[in-house]
Design an enzyme around this catalytic site. Structure first.
Site, PDB file in Angstrom:
ATOM      1  CG  ASP A 364       4.267  -0.079   9.034  1.00 25.12           C
ATOM      2  OD1 ASP A 364       3.270   0.659   8.970  1.00 25.12           O
ATOM      3  OD2 ASP A 364       4.574  -0.879   8.126  1.00 25.12           O
ATOM      4  CD  GLU A 401      -0.193   0.959   4.341  1.00 17.33           C
ATOM      5  OE1 GLU A 401       0.731   1.449   3.664  1.00 17.33           O
ATOM      6  OE2 GLU A 401      -0.026  -0.030   5.099  1.00 17.33           O
ATOM      7  CD  GLU A 402       1.079  -2.869   6.640  1.00 14.36           C
ATOM      8  OE1 GLU A 402       1.566  -3.228   5.552  1.00 14.36           O
ATOM      9  OE2 GLU A 402       1.693  -2.184   7.473  1.00 14.36           O
ATOM     10  CG  ASP A 430       2.918   3.987   6.684  1.00 10.66           C
ATOM     11  OD1 ASP A 430       2.996   3.282   7.698  1.00 10.66           O
ATOM     12  OD2 ASP A 430       2.601   3.542   5.573  1.00 10.66           O
TER      13      ASP A 430
END
Length: 706
Positions: A364, A401-402, A430
């Site tokens: 990720d 995004e995190e 993702d």
């Protein structure tokens, strides 16, 4: 040599018209005529020979060489790497988009137990000789993004998962939570850490610590890193705690893009910024804290994987927690490129993956980033070989995004008008792989297209059609032979959120999944992926094929293959679940069911008319536009109550990120607000009727086409 390199060389050397049709009868593809299906299969035959595991690995190794959290110089370097590869591979309109967003970084993070003895958790992860990167990470303090700042002292309580029912139980034992420091754990089923912070703040707690218990992702699951895929004793799951279930994106520009000159609200007015200090830690750091607790024995369900009796406190453990965040606004970077469509360039299929990682981001998101870059290469090669798609295909590398799902949200808000008018679908990856088990979430209208696509992909392990492998795994997991293969219950937690919930664009979210116990830790690295998640990089590369086949089928379809009858079936199930909720007895659902019946009947007529129109050909661009507009018809103009950014009548996340169906009505029923529930039901029926009317118009228009 790359795999299938000889065949690849032959195909690359051949002119575009020389791609042979499959010898066997091609399987039908939704949205295509028989001739069109054969042509599409011939185009897709050019994908597999171009796949190259070694190239994928090279990109992946570069992406994971250094930590690259949002706001870091390395993450900007990787934005330039994506840009340069997009240009090299022939994508057009390659653009680096800058957004200035609230992105605080820590100046200090510490936890100290003062009583009954002094103890200071390390808040660090160990290095292992097997993985050189586990020694090299220069990641600074381990922290929760968007944590509140503070210097607080208080007694410790153990609150299991930090969900409302957990705090209710503690209060029922006579425990006053105000001013306490809560120790909670990541849990299965998953509960978003931001919701844990929301609930802790609401209950008056002074600070929150979150740890990974070995029962969820450590030795109770199996072999741990570096010998297995599960988390070792010092692994720490970092993450954000922003309240993006209220409004995703930059908290200072809620609902509009944070471009240069944008209006920004004061941080004090932002609904999505937590005030409570929060710190992540490993189970090794948390164990002495748990051992120092007295008070009632925790319920059986709260007992974890450590060889201790879990007690809830409060005390005698007394802690000091210090978090100092800098509250700075920083630039983030979104990279986009496209292959312009040959026929309907204003209609777009968007493919996206986020680039920012908590440390190395092996799974990720770097597995997905390597897949995205290889997808750009193969797409560019196909276009140069004469296979430019009818509609445009846009590739996007998101940032931050995190933290608040930021980059995709800001881009979606900036280009809302263009996307609203012409986006056919958003396809999200993702993380492309942490194993070999295919999993998909999507809106129901895309189910047939997804399932048909997987029939033509060969699973790297079994050498069987992916659809067969997927179906068997799904049946084993559900114990039901007719179980739905695509997950149509959609929550949040990834970059598809803005496309679905704000813009009403159909979405797909895909992964090859597997045992994965190092999420958001420094052990999510090149070593972990190459050893456990995807040895040989076969599934990371296979996702290129999956992503491209799906994108090109949507981009080349003679009529957009939306299955609104599938929507009607899904929503009927949602209505049954709504009716079963306590408090729903005062709702009259007869009108809702009548609207669904009309939607289903008109969907069947429209589908039949479109199939006839496709075989006659060509289908007009106007019919495409009407089909796109139908998906947007599910949007509520005012959004759902208290969370107006979330506009979809069928889908929204709960505060935990879990899926909530028919959110406006469901939330009102769960709150016990009968009047609001009736009003939201009326709005839902209006949206269903609007879609049914649009389908009626499409059926007539398709039938009238020459």
């Amino acid at each position: 040599m790359p795999r299938l390199s000889r065949l690849a060389a032959l195909l690359l050397a051949a002119p575009a018209f020389a791609v042979a049709l499959p010898a066997q009868e091609p399987s039908p593809i939704p949205g295509f005529s028989a001739t069109g299906s054969a042509r599409q299969h011939a185009i897709e035959a050019g994908i597999v020979p171009r796949l190259d595991n070694e190239r994928t690995e090279r990109h992946f190794r570069y992406l994971t060489e250094e930590p690259h959290p949002p706001g870091s110089e390395r993450n900007y370097e990787l934005a330039l790497y994506h840009r340069d590869r997009f240009v090299e591979y022939g994508l057009e309109d390659v653009t680096l988009h800058r957004y200035d967003v609230l992105l605080p970084l820590p100046r200090e993070v510490s936890v100290t137990m003062l009583e009954p003895r002094e103890y200071r958790p390390t808040l660090r992860e160990d290095g292992y000789a097997e993985d050189k990167d586990s020694f090299a990470a220069e990641v600074g303090p381990t922290y929760m993004s968007m944590s509140g700042s503070g210097d607080v002292t208080g007694q410790l309580v153990y609150a299991h998962s930090g969900n409302p029912a957990d705090y209710d139980w503690l209060e029922a034992q006579g425990i006053d939570l105000r001013g306490k420091i809560a120790l909670v754990r990541y849990s299965v089923p998953y509960s978003y850490r931001g919701f844990k912070a929301w609930e802790a703040e609401r209950r008056g707690l002074a600070a929150m610590l979150i740890y990974s218990d070995p029962q969820e992702d450590g030795y109770r699951k199996g072999e741990v890193f570096p010998d297995g895929p599960w988390g070792p004793e010092s692994h720490i799951q970092r993450g954000a705690i922003s309240y993006d279930f209220i409004v995703p994106g930059d908290p200072l520009t809620p609902g509009w893009a944070s471009v240069e000159g944008a209006r920004r609200i004061p941080a004090s007015e932002a609904r999505t910024i937590p005030k409570i200090p929060a710190v992540p830690m490993s189970w090794r750091d948390a164990k002495p804290l748990l051992e120092a607790l007295d008070g009632p024995v925790a319920p059986w369900a709260w007992q974890g994987g450590l060889p201790i009796t879990y007690r809830v406190g409060p005390g005698p453990a007394k802690l000091r927690v210090v978090v100092d965040m800098d509250e700075e606004t920083r630039p983030i970077w979104v990279v986009t490129g496209r292959v312009r469509g040959s026929d309907r360039p204003d209609q777009t299929v968007v493919l996206g993956n986020h680039r920012d990682a908590w440390v190395y981001g092996g799974v990720d998101p770097s597995s997905g980033s390597a897949t995205l870059i290889e997808t750009a290469r193969v797409l560019g090669e196909l276009a140069r070989a004469g296979h430019r798609p009818r509609r445009s295909v846009v590739l996007a590398s998101w940032d931050a995004e995190e933290v608040h799902l930021t980059g995709s949200t800001e881009w979606g808000e900036e280009f809302a008008n263009e996307l609203g008018a012409g986006a056919v679908a958003y396809l999200n990856v993702d993380s492309s792989t942490s194993g070999s088990e295919f999993a998909v979430s999507a809106v129901a209208s895309l189910n047939p297209t997804i399932e048909a696509m997987t029939a033509d992909v060969i699973d790297p392990n079994t050498r069987l059609p992916l659809r067969d492998v997927w179906r068997r795994a799904n049946e084993r997991a559900s114990a039901a032979p007719d179980a739905r293969m695509v997950e149509n219950r959609l929550g949040s937690g990834s970059d598809y959120t803005v496309f679905l919930n704000f813009l009403g664009i159909p979405i797909v979210d895909m992964i090859f999944d597997g045992p994965y116990g190092v999420y958001h830790s420094q052990y999510d690295s090149y070593y972990w992926v190459s050893r456990f998640g995807d040895p040989g990089f076969r599934y990371m590369t296979a996702m290129v094929e999956v992503w491209l086949r799906l994108a090109l089928r949507l981009a080349n379809a003679e009529a957009l293959p939306y299955d609104f009858a599938g929507y009607a079936e899904l929503v009927a199930g949602f209505v049954d679940e709504l009716e079963a909720l306590p408090g729903a007895t005062r709702l009259d659902l007869a009108t809702t069911r009548a609207a669904l019946s009309r939607l289903r009947e008109n969907a069947q007529r429209a589908t039949a008319a479109l199939e006839r129109a496709v075989e006659r050909g060509p289908v007009s661009a106007e019919l495409d536009r009407e089909l796109i507009a139908l998906e947007r018809a599910f949007l509520l103009e005012e959004g759902i109550p208290d969370r107006p950014w979330f506009k979809h009548a069928l889908y929204a996340p709960r505060y935990t990120y879990a899926a909530m169906s028919l959110p406006g009505v469901t939330e009102a029923v769960e709150r016990g607000d009968a009047e609001l529930a009736r009003d939201q039901l009326r709005l839902l029926v209006e949206r269903l009727e609007a879609v049914a009317t649009g389908l009626e118009r499409i059926a007539a228009g398709a039938g009238a086409q020459p």
